[in-house]
Design a protein around this motif. Structure first.
Motif, short mmCIF file in Angstrom:
data_model
loop_
_atom_site.label_atom_id
_atom_site.label_comp_id
_atom_site.label_asym_id
_atom_site.label_seq_id
_atom_site.Cartn_x
_atom_site.Cartn_y
_atom_site.Cartn_z
N ARG A 1 0.81 -1.22 0.00
CA ARG A 1 0.00 0.00 0.00
C ARG A 1 0.84 1.27 0.00
O ARG A 1 1.82 1.40 0.73
N ALA A 2 0.38 2.23 -0.83
CA ALA A 2 0.95 3.58 -0.87
C ALA A 2 -0.20 4.53 -1.15
O ALA A 2 -1.34 4.11 -1.35
N LEU A 3 0.10 5.83 -1.15
CA LEU A 3 -0.92 6.84 -1.41
C LEU A 3 -0.57 7.62 -2.67
O LEU A 3 0.60 7.93 -2.91
N ASP A 4 -1.60 7.93 -3.47
CA ASP A 4 -1.36 8.80 -4.62
C ASP A 4 -1.45 10.26 -4.19
O ASP A 4 -1.60 10.57 -2.99
N ALA A 5 -1.37 11.18 -5.14
CA ALA A 5 -1.32 12.60 -4.82
C ALA A 5 -2.60 13.11 -4.16
O ALA A 5 -2.59 14.14 -3.48
N GLU A 6 -3.72 12.38 -4.31
CA GLU A 6 -4.98 12.79 -3.72
C GLU A 6 -5.32 12.02 -2.44
O GLU A 6 -6.44 12.10 -1.95
N GLY A 7 -4.34 11.27 -1.94
CA GLY A 7 -4.57 10.54 -0.70
C GLY A 7 -5.30 9.22 -0.87
O GLY A 7 -5.71 8.60 0.11
N ARG A 8 -5.49 8.78 -2.12
CA ARG A 8 -6.15 7.50 -2.37
C ARG A 8 -5.15 6.35 -2.22
O ARG A 8 -3.98 6.48 -2.60
N VAL A 9 -5.64 5.23 -1.71
CA VAL A 9 -4.79 4.06 -1.51
C VAL A 9 -4.56 3.37 -2.85
O VAL A 9 -5.51 3.10 -3.60
N VAL A 10 -3.32 3.09 -3.16
CA VAL A 10 -2.95 2.35 -4.36
C VAL A 10 -2.00 1.22 -3.96
O VAL A 10 -1.35 1.28 -2.91
N ASP A 11 -1.94 0.20 -4.78
CA ASP A 11 -1.04 -0.94 -4.54
C ASP A 11 0.16 -0.84 -5.49
O ASP A 11 -0.01 -0.83 -6.71
N LEU A 12 1.34 -0.79 -4.92
CA LEU A 12 2.56 -0.80 -5.72
C LEU A 12 2.87 -2.23 -6.16
O LEU A 12 2.57 -3.18 -5.45
N PRO A 13 3.49 -2.41 -7.32
CA PRO A 13 4.01 -3.75 -7.66
C PRO A 13 5.01 -4.19 -6.58
O PRO A 13 5.80 -3.38 -6.08
N LEU A 14 4.96 -5.45 -6.22
CA LEU A 14 5.82 -5.95 -5.16
C LEU A 14 7.29 -5.66 -5.45
O LEU A 14 8.07 -5.36 -4.54
N GLU A 15 7.68 -5.72 -6.74
CA GLU A 15 9.07 -5.51 -7.11
C GLU A 15 9.56 -4.10 -6.78
O GLU A 15 10.76 -3.86 -6.70
N ARG A 16 8.64 -3.17 -6.59
CA ARG A 16 9.01 -1.79 -6.26
C ARG A 16 9.06 -1.54 -4.75
O ARG A 16 9.19 -0.41 -4.31
N THR A 17 8.93 -2.59 -3.96
CA THR A 17 8.96 -2.47 -2.51
C THR A 17 10.16 -3.23 -1.95
O THR A 17 10.67 -4.15 -2.60
N PRO A 18 10.58 -2.91 -0.74
CA PRO A 18 11.69 -3.67 -0.13
C PRO A 18 11.27 -5.06 0.33
O PRO A 18 12.14 -5.85 0.75
N PHE A 19 9.99 -5.39 0.22
CA PHE A 19 9.52 -6.70 0.67
C PHE A 19 9.72 -7.79 -0.37
O PHE A 19 9.59 -8.97 -0.06
#
Length: 271
Positions: A138-156
């Motif tokens: 989970r991350a937030l876009d510029a309007e505060g909406r919840v978006v899901d990042l691709p797993l490859e773009r996270t440290p997890f």
């Protein structure tokens, strides 16, 4: 402890054509509720701000950090599908916040509070770690909406080997490299009224849902995660864990907010 539940409580505002409902939210609240109903010994590791409004609703209160706010979600259902926004975020949960060892640990953060180093620490303190994909993506876009990042773009992405099970909704699964994930851990994809799929490196198993009348979908995935963890605590095979998970997920959608659960209502084959 049987279980460590690691994720923050939050304030939920549910918006539909009839108005707004303010309620306790957060995966930890739903999961702890299942464990309380089933008599599972567990500890909740959660952080909240000094505005936390539901101290009287949780048996295991969060650590309150002065001068901060509790995570607050606004879920708008007026357009036919949920639009989720965040207007406040609590502090993260750190490895030093973990109080004890457990047979199963659940990484169930709602908005980035489970840090990568906390997930690694959990794997050292529990026999099995189960993670909800929302904890990782989970991350937030510029309007505060919840978006899901691709797993490859996270440290997890590099930490899947620390997990026994990763649970994802169908929407979350669309940003996963499913073959890569299932090669490293068991992936459970929830499919609403169609049940769930359990994917391992060797097999795919589709498990049908328990059919109920849906009132509010909030918390269904959390209760599903708790049911799966309960199956692991019982030493059940993955297919039976998924059946138990589907039952608890179905109970969640029949009520608004954290559901009231009755262990006596479990089907005989799942007791």
């Amino acid at each position: 402890m049987d279980a460590l539940v690691v994720g923050n409580y939050c304030h939920d505002v549910l918006v539909n054509d009839a108005g707004e409902v303010h309620t306790l939210g957060g995966s930890a609240a739903y999961i702890s509720n299942v464990f309380e109903a089933m008599g599972v010994s567990h500890a909740v590791v959660a952080v909240a701000g000094e505005d936390f409004a539901y101290v009287d609703r949780v048996r295991q209160p969060p650590r309150i950090i002065p001068g901060t706010r509790t995570t607050r979600f606004r879920a708008d259902f007026r357009q036919g599908e949920r639009v989720l926004r965040v207007d406040a975020r609590a502090e993260p949960i750190r490895p030093e916040d973990l109080p004890c060892d457990a047979r199963v640990a659940l990484a169930c953060g709602v908005m980035g509070e489970v840090l990568p180093e906390t997930l690694v620490a959990l794997s050292r303190r529990a026999r099995h770690v189960i993670a909800d994909t929302q904890s990782l993506l989970r991350a937030l876009d510029a309007e505060g909406r919840v978006v899901d990042l691709p797993l490859e773009r996270t440290p997890f992405a590099a930490l899947l080997g620390h997990l026994r099970v990763l649970k994802a909704s169908e929407a979350e699964a669309r940003v996963l490299d499913i073959d890569a994930v299932r090669a490293r851990t068991c992936l459970v994809i929830t499919r609403g009224e169609r049940g769930c799929s359990v994917l391992t490196a060797d097999a795919v198993l589709d498990v049908p849902a328990s059919h109920v009348e849906e009132v509010d979908p909030t918390g269904a995935g959390d209760c599903h995660l708790a049911g799966f963890a309960l199956g692991l605590l019982r030493g059940w095979p993955l297919a039976r864990c998924a059946e138990l998970a589907n039952w608890f997920g179905a109970q969640a959608v029949t009520q608004v907010g954290v559901p009231r659960l009755d262990a006596a209502a479990l089907p005989p084959d799942l007791r």
